[in-house]
Write a protein that holds these residues in place. Sequence first.
Motif, PDB file in Angstrom:
ATOM      1  N   ALA A 149       6.202   7.781 -10.933  1.00 48.87           N
ATOM      2  CA  ALA A 149       6.856   6.883  -9.986  1.00 48.87           C
ATOM      3  C   ALA A 149       6.650   5.433 -10.373  1.00 48.87           C
ATOM      4  O   ALA A 149       7.564   4.613 -10.304  1.00 48.87           O
ATOM      5  N   LEU A 150       5.452   5.096 -10.797  1.00 43.06           N
ATOM      6  CA  LEU A 150       5.193   3.727 -11.212  1.00 43.06           C
ATOM      7  C   LEU A 150       5.975   3.370 -12.467  1.00 43.06           C
ATOM      8  O   LEU A 150       6.458   2.251 -12.616  1.00 43.06           O
ATOM      9  N   ALA A 151       6.111   4.326 -13.372  1.00 39.66           N
ATOM     10  CA  ALA A 151       6.851   4.065 -14.602  1.00 39.66           C
ATOM     11  C   ALA A 151       8.292   3.700 -14.306  1.00 39.66           C
ATOM     12  O   ALA A 151       8.908   2.889 -15.000  1.00 39.66           O
ATOM     13  N   GLU A 193      -7.485   6.664 -15.335  1.00 38.11           N
ATOM     14  CA  GLU A 193      -8.707   7.100 -16.008  1.00 38.11           C
ATOM     15  C   GLU A 193      -9.852   7.337 -15.030  1.00 38.11           C
ATOM     16  O   GLU A 193     -10.922   7.792 -15.431  1.00 38.11           O
ATOM     17  N   ASP A 194      -9.617   7.022 -13.745  1.00 41.51           N
ATOM     18  CA  ASP A 194     -10.707   7.028 -12.763  1.00 41.51           C
ATOM     19  C   ASP A 194     -10.751   8.349 -12.005  1.00 41.51           C
ATOM     20  O   ASP A 194     -10.305   8.451 -10.863  1.00 41.51           O
ATOM     21  N   ALA A 195     -11.310   9.369 -12.637  1.00 41.80           N
ATOM     22  CA  ALA A 195     -11.366  10.692 -12.017  1.00 41.80           C
ATOM     23  C   ALA A 195     -12.239  10.722 -10.783  1.00 41.80           C
ATOM     24  O   ALA A 195     -12.116  11.633  -9.953  1.00 41.80           O
ATOM     25  N   ASP A 196     -13.108   9.732 -10.613  1.00 46.36           N
ATOM     26  CA  ASP A 196     -14.025   9.709  -9.478  1.00 46.36           C
ATOM     27  C   ASP A 196     -13.488   8.921  -8.286  1.00 46.36           C
ATOM     28  O   ASP A 196     -14.125   8.874  -7.231  1.00 46.36           O
ATOM     29  N   SER A 197     -12.334   8.310  -8.434  1.00 49.73           N
ATOM     30  CA  SER A 197     -11.734   7.583  -7.314  1.00 49.73           C
ATOM     31  C   SER A 197     -11.135   8.563  -6.321  1.00 49.73           C
ATOM     32  O   SER A 197     -10.557   9.585  -6.694  1.00 49.73           O
ATOM     33  N   ALA A 198     -11.250   8.233  -5.026  1.00 49.54           N
ATOM     34  CA  ALA A 198     -10.660   9.060  -3.971  1.00 49.54           C
ATOM     35  C   ALA A 198      -9.329   8.509  -3.492  1.00 49.54           C
ATOM     36  O   ALA A 198      -8.749   9.027  -2.541  1.00 49.54           O
ATOM     37  N   ALA A 199      -8.812   7.490  -4.155  1.00 52.30           N
ATOM     38  CA  ALA A 199      -7.636   6.793  -3.641  1.00 52.30           C
ATOM     39  C   ALA A 199      -6.326   7.507  -3.924  1.00 52.30           C
ATOM     40  O   ALA A 199      -5.363   7.356  -3.176  1.00 52.30           O
ATOM     41  N   GLY A 200      -6.243   8.266  -4.998  1.00 55.25           N
ATOM     42  CA  GLY A 200      -4.970   8.862  -5.407  1.00 55.25           C
ATOM     43  C   GLY A 200      -4.219   9.594  -4.323  1.00 55.25           C
ATOM     44  O   GLY A 200      -3.021   9.340  -4.097  1.00 55.25           O
ATOM     45  N   PRO A 201      -4.845  10.532  -3.618  1.00 60.10           N
ATOM     46  CA  PRO A 201      -4.116  11.285  -2.591  1.00 60.10           C
ATOM     47  C   PRO A 201      -3.611  10.436  -1.442  1.00 60.10           C
ATOM     48  O   PRO A 201      -2.723  10.867  -0.698  1.00 60.10           O
ATOM     49  N   ILE A 211       4.371   6.070  -1.948  1.00 59.99           N
ATOM     50  CA  ILE A 211       5.351   5.265  -2.668  1.00 59.99           C
ATOM     51  C   ILE A 211       6.697   5.296  -1.961  1.00 59.99           C
ATOM     52  O   ILE A 211       7.186   6.355  -1.578  1.00 59.99           O
ATOM     53  N   ASP A 212       7.272   4.106  -1.770  1.00 58.22           N
ATOM     54  CA  ASP A 212       8.648   3.978  -1.305  1.00 58.22           C
ATOM     55  C   ASP A 212       9.457   3.463  -2.497  1.00 58.22           C
ATOM     56  O   ASP A 212       9.504   2.255  -2.753  1.00 58.22           O
ATOM     57  N   GLN A 213      10.045   4.389  -3.247  1.00 57.15           N
ATOM     58  CA  GLN A 213      10.718   4.017  -4.481  1.00 57.15           C
ATOM     59  C   GLN A 213      11.958   3.168  -4.222  1.00 57.15           C
ATOM     60  O   GLN A 213      12.310   2.293  -5.031  1.00 57.15           O
ATOM     61  N   GLN A 214      12.617   3.383  -3.105  1.00 56.69           N
ATOM     62  CA  GLN A 214      13.804   2.603  -2.791  1.00 56.69           C
ATOM     63  C   GLN A 214      13.465   1.135  -2.571  1.00 56.69           C
ATOM     64  O   GLN A 214      14.182   0.233  -3.028  1.00 56.69           O
ATOM     65  N   ARG A 215      12.363   0.868  -1.874  1.00 57.30           N
ATOM     66  CA  ARG A 215      11.963  -0.512  -1.578  1.00 57.30           C
ATOM     67  C   ARG A 215      10.992  -1.073  -2.616  1.00 57.30           C
ATOM     68  O   ARG A 215      10.630  -2.248  -2.565  1.00 57.30           O
ATOM     69  N   LEU A 216      10.565  -0.240  -3.551  1.00 55.55           N
ATOM     70  CA  LEU A 216       9.642  -0.639  -4.608  1.00 55.55           C
ATOM     71  C   LEU A 216       8.323  -1.183  -4.063  1.00 55.55           C
ATOM     72  O   LEU A 216       7.795  -2.194  -4.539  1.00 55.55           O
ATOM     73  N   VAL A 217       7.780  -0.485  -3.053  1.00 52.16           N
ATOM     74  CA  VAL A 217       6.480  -0.840  -2.510  1.00 52.16           C
ATOM     75  C   VAL A 217       5.626   0.419  -2.404  1.00 52.16           C
ATOM     76  O   VAL A 217       6.139   1.541  -2.385  1.00 52.16           O
ATOM     77  N   ALA A 218       4.329   0.199  -2.341  1.00 52.14           N
ATOM     78  CA  ALA A 218       3.371   1.287  -2.122  1.00 52.14           C
ATOM     79  C   ALA A 218       2.518   0.943  -0.923  1.00 52.14           C
ATOM     80  O   ALA A 218       2.412  -0.216  -0.517  1.00 52.14           O
ATOM     81  N   ALA A 219       1.905   1.951  -0.351  1.00 45.48           N
ATOM     82  CA  ALA A 219       1.010   1.764   0.792  1.00 45.48           C
ATOM     83  C   ALA A 219      -0.094   2.803   0.713  1.00 45.48           C
ATOM     84  O   ALA A 219       0.011   3.807  -0.010  1.00 45.48           O
ATOM     85  N   ILE A 220      -1.162   2.569   1.455  1.00 45.41           N
ATOM     86  CA  ILE A 220      -2.238   3.547   1.627  1.00 45.41           C
ATOM     87  C   ILE A 220      -2.017   4.244   2.953  1.00 45.41           C
ATOM     88  O   ILE A 220      -1.769   3.597   3.975  1.00 45.41           O
ATOM     89  N   ALA A 221      -2.071   5.567   2.950  1.00 44.43           N
ATOM     90  CA  ALA A 221      -1.865   6.330   4.177  1.00 44.43           C
ATOM     91  C   ALA A 221      -2.753   5.778   5.281  1.00 44.43           C
ATOM     92  O   ALA A 221      -3.963   5.626   5.088  1.00 44.43           O
ATOM     93  N   PRO A 222      -2.170   5.452   6.452  1.00 46.05           N
ATOM     94  CA  PRO A 222      -2.940   4.777   7.506  1.00 46.05           C
ATOM     95  C   PRO A 222      -4.220   5.500   7.901  1.00 46.05           C
ATOM     96  O   PRO A 222      -5.246   4.862   8.139  1.00 46.05           O
ATOM     97  N   GLU A 268       2.211  -3.009  -0.885  1.00 46.00           N
ATOM     98  CA  GLU A 268       2.000  -3.628  -2.190  1.00 46.00           C
ATOM     99  C   GLU A 268       3.239  -3.462  -3.072  1.00 46.00           C
ATOM    100  O   GLU A 268       3.736  -2.349  -3.244  1.00 46.00           O
ATOM    101  N   PRO A 269       3.764  -4.549  -3.651  1.00 44.67           N
ATOM    102  CA  PRO A 269       4.869  -4.402  -4.603  1.00 44.67           C
ATOM    103  C   PRO A 269       4.478  -3.526  -5.787  1.00 44.67           C
ATOM    104  O   PRO A 269       3.390  -3.679  -6.352  1.00 44.67           O
ATOM    105  N   LEU A 270       5.368  -2.618  -6.153  1.00 42.13           N
ATOM    106  CA  LEU A 270       5.059  -1.677  -7.225  1.00 42.13           C
ATOM    107  C   LEU A 270       5.107  -2.261  -8.642  1.00 42.13           C
ATOM    108  O   LEU A 270       4.247  -1.937  -9.465  1.00 42.13           O
ATOM    109  N   PRO A 271       6.095  -3.076  -9.005  1.00 43.58           N
ATOM    110  CA  PRO A 271       6.235  -3.424 -10.423  1.00 43.58           C
ATOM    111  C   PRO A 271       4.987  -3.960 -11.103  1.00 43.58           C
ATOM    112  O   PRO A 271       4.653  -3.494 -12.213  1.00 43.58           O
ATOM    113  N   PRO A 272       4.222  -4.906 -10.503  1.00 47.91           N
ATOM    114  CA  PRO A 272       3.054  -5.419 -11.235  1.00 47.91           C
ATOM    115  C   PRO A 272       1.965  -4.385 -11.472  1.00 47.91           C
ATOM    116  O   PRO A 272       1.157  -4.547 -12.397  1.00 47.91           O
TER     117      PRO A 272
END
Length: 273
Positions: A10-12, A149-157, A161-172, A198-202
């Motif tokens: 999605a980020l790509a 590369e961060d297998a120990d991070s809990a953030a992934g799940p 991603i809102d691909q139409q608006r090109l933003v991301a968020a953390i589940a509330p 958060e804007p996705l492109p950067p």
Amino acid sequence: MLRRTLLAAALALTAACTPQSDTTPAAPPAQQSSLPTIVLVHGAFMDGRAWDAVKSGLEARGRAVAVVTLPGRAANPAPAAEMTLDRYRDAVLAAMPADGGQVVLVGHSFGGITISNVAEAVPERIRTLVYVAAYLPQAGQSLQALSSEDADSAAGPAFRIDQQRLVAAIAPEQQAALFCNDCSAEVAARTPSLMVEEPLPPLNQAVNLTGNFGGVDRVYVRTAQDRVVSPALQDRMIAATPVRETIPLDAGHSPFFTQVDALVEAIDRQGRG
């Protein structure tokens, strides 16, 4: 692994779119002006409000402080599709003193990539880079590359991603657990009100670093309870891009909420020598 693959894909797709109270008296103006200004840069999913308590603490010690809110957020609106690392760099440059003096440049989380990009552009303006639970990149790396590369991070799940608006968020429902896992119940309850999209492109844009960045003084504030940028990844980044000093804090990803005095002390030391 599936979530990481989906996130990377999605980020790509976005790459083509590449934007106290404190009883300590304030120092007299002459002393304050003799010290480099401290510029505070927030990370992803936050804005300048994250630094409120730290700013107050530093000012009580006589430091001049500038807080940046990067574009693409409600407090500094701009289309997500137009956001780039260079737009972020230019926002930080605009917040630096107009007299050309040096600054202590502090970046939290994704702000580590932003301050690295600023140092690449104007290394002579930077007294010290301070990375706070931050991504410390090498040339050609992006947030997406480092986080993958961060297998120990809990953030992934928790990443949405809102691909139409090109933003991301953390589940509330996961914001406090990730960003404020060591907070008091009161502070944790306020965390969602400080989170933003958060804007996705950067996030997928690689940073271009050369010897300009390499010659700038750097310190790292390592957060031992971090669930977003894991301590293991922090250690690997520090080993790959050495810093003058590693400052340990027994904190989660947001020490500006939970370890204010210790963080103020760590930042205030920079530029006084």
